[in-house]
Design a protein around this motif. Sequence first.
Motif, PDB file in Angstrom:
ATOM      1  N   MET A   1       2.947   1.245  -3.029  1.00  0.00           N
ATOM      2  CA  MET A   1       1.608   0.635  -2.172  1.00  0.00           C
ATOM      3  C   MET A   1       0.772   0.279  -3.058  1.00  0.00           C
ATOM      4  O   MET A   1       0.070   0.954  -3.793  1.00  0.00           O
ATOM      5  CB  MET A   1       1.333   1.560  -0.827  1.00  0.00           C
ATOM      6  N   GLN A   2       0.291  -1.119  -2.951  1.00  0.00           N
ATOM      7  CA  GLN A   2      -0.820  -1.374  -3.964  1.00  0.00           C
ATOM      8  C   GLN A   2      -1.885  -1.780  -2.747  1.00  0.00           C
ATOM      9  O   GLN A   2      -1.770  -2.408  -1.758  1.00  0.00           O
ATOM     10  CB  GLN A   2      -0.580  -2.592  -4.728  1.00  0.00           C
ATOM     11  N   ILE A   3      -3.235  -1.513  -3.372  1.00  0.00           N
ATOM     12  CA  ILE A   3      -4.321  -1.961  -2.745  1.00  0.00           C
ATOM     13  C   ILE A   3      -5.346  -2.821  -3.450  1.00  0.00           C
ATOM     14  O   ILE A   3      -5.439  -2.504  -4.770  1.00  0.00           O
ATOM     15  CB  ILE A   3      -5.171  -1.013  -2.057  1.00  0.00           C
ATOM     16  N   ARG A   4      -5.568  -4.184  -3.024  1.00  0.00           N
ATOM     17  CA  ARG A   4      -6.378  -5.006  -3.948  1.00  0.00           C
ATOM     18  C   ARG A   4      -7.338  -5.625  -2.842  1.00  0.00           C
ATOM     19  O   ARG A   4      -7.217  -5.653  -1.913  1.00  0.00           O
ATOM     20  CB  ARG A   4      -5.488  -6.059  -4.536  1.00  0.00           C
ATOM     21  N   CYS A  43     -13.571  -5.929   1.145  1.00  0.00           N
ATOM     22  CA  CYS A  43     -12.447  -6.126   1.645  1.00  0.00           C
ATOM     23  C   CYS A  43     -11.252  -5.623   1.148  1.00  0.00           C
ATOM     24  O   CYS A  43     -11.128  -5.643  -0.298  1.00  0.00           O
ATOM     25  CB  CYS A  43     -12.216  -7.445   1.971  1.00  0.00           C
ATOM     26  N   PHE A  44      -9.912  -5.379   1.533  1.00  0.00           N
ATOM     27  CA  PHE A  44      -8.943  -4.687   0.947  1.00  0.00           C
ATOM     28  C   PHE A  44      -7.623  -5.387   1.791  1.00  0.00           C
ATOM     29  O   PHE A  44      -7.638  -5.310   2.846  1.00  0.00           O
ATOM     30  CB  PHE A  44      -9.360  -3.068   0.971  1.00  0.00           C
ATOM     31  N   ILE A  45      -6.765  -5.348   0.656  1.00  0.00           N
ATOM     32  CA  ILE A  45      -5.302  -5.615   1.386  1.00  0.00           C
ATOM     33  C   ILE A  45      -4.502  -4.464   0.496  1.00  0.00           C
ATOM     34  O   ILE A  45      -4.285  -4.306  -0.729  1.00  0.00           O
ATOM     35  CB  ILE A  45      -4.888  -7.207   0.821  1.00  0.00           C
ATOM     36  N   PHE A  55      -4.720  -4.392   6.177  1.00  0.00           N
ATOM     37  CA  PHE A  55      -6.010  -5.179   5.458  1.00  0.00           C
ATOM     38  C   PHE A  55      -7.356  -4.438   6.361  1.00  0.00           C
ATOM     39  O   PHE A  55      -7.091  -3.782   7.243  1.00  0.00           O
ATOM     40  CB  PHE A  55      -6.065  -6.550   5.882  1.00  0.00           C
ATOM     41  N   LEU A  56      -8.332  -4.505   5.607  1.00  0.00           N
ATOM     42  CA  LEU A  56      -9.513  -4.123   6.082  1.00  0.00           C
ATOM     43  C   LEU A  56     -10.637  -5.206   5.682  1.00  0.00           C
ATOM     44  O   LEU A  56     -10.728  -5.612   4.740  1.00  0.00           O
ATOM     45  CB  LEU A  56      -9.896  -2.727   5.411  1.00  0.00           C
TER      46      LEU A  56
END
Length: 156
Positions: A1-4, A43-45, A55-56
């Motif tokens: 899982m990647q968060i960007r 914001c994050f995906i 997402f946030l």
Amino acid sequence: MQIRQPVPEDHQRIVKVVKEWWGGRDLSSGVLKIFFYHFRETCFIAEDNGKLAGFLLGFLSQTYSDEGYIQLAGVHPEFREIGVGRSLYAEFFDVCRANSRSIVRSCTSPVNTLSIAFHASMGFSIEDGDDIVAEIPVTHNYLSEGQPKVLFMRKL
Ligand SMILES: CC(C)(COP(=O)(O)OP(=O)(O)OC[C@H]1O[C@@H](n2cnc3c(N)ncnc32)[C@H](O)[C@@H]1OP(=O)(O)O)[C@@H](O)C(=O)NCCC(=O)NCCS
């Protein structure tokens, strides 16, 4: 899982999944594209090999200099209860701390018992509000007329 952090091209990817992820409630009007231009830092995906997993959308309050606010967050049904939501919130908490924000706020509808349970697990308390619906304190007319909201607050 990647968060960007997101880019404008991510906007439609998120708009398209909101109704399904919210069990038929279409909250996609809350996915404002302006977040993808001017609020990318908060914001994050989350992606699993390029597949949208969560997402946030959040921002640092302009009015209250010690607060951050989470507008909307969701996790793909296939990726739930494995910590994706917790990780997205953790990223937002980190950016709040880095910007001297010690309070995080969010809200949900009283029908969204899943969101209420999630926020409780994430350490949020519920503000007293001005009414009780289904034994939950709510605030009337917070974001729109006639729609009570459960207001969450967490200290960092
Ligand atoms: C709410 C939501 C974001 C949670 O995401 P998630 O990735 O499944 O959550 P996590 O796996 O990170 O869980 C974090 C905590 O919430 C709790 N939680 C998650 N789903 C839960 C459920 N269905 N019932 C009760 N608690 C739950 C977990 O137990 C966990 O606590 P723990 O670490 O102490 O065990 C996800 O269910 C979702 O997208 N729901 C639909 C959209 C929505 O309602 N969003 C609300 C925010 S606006």
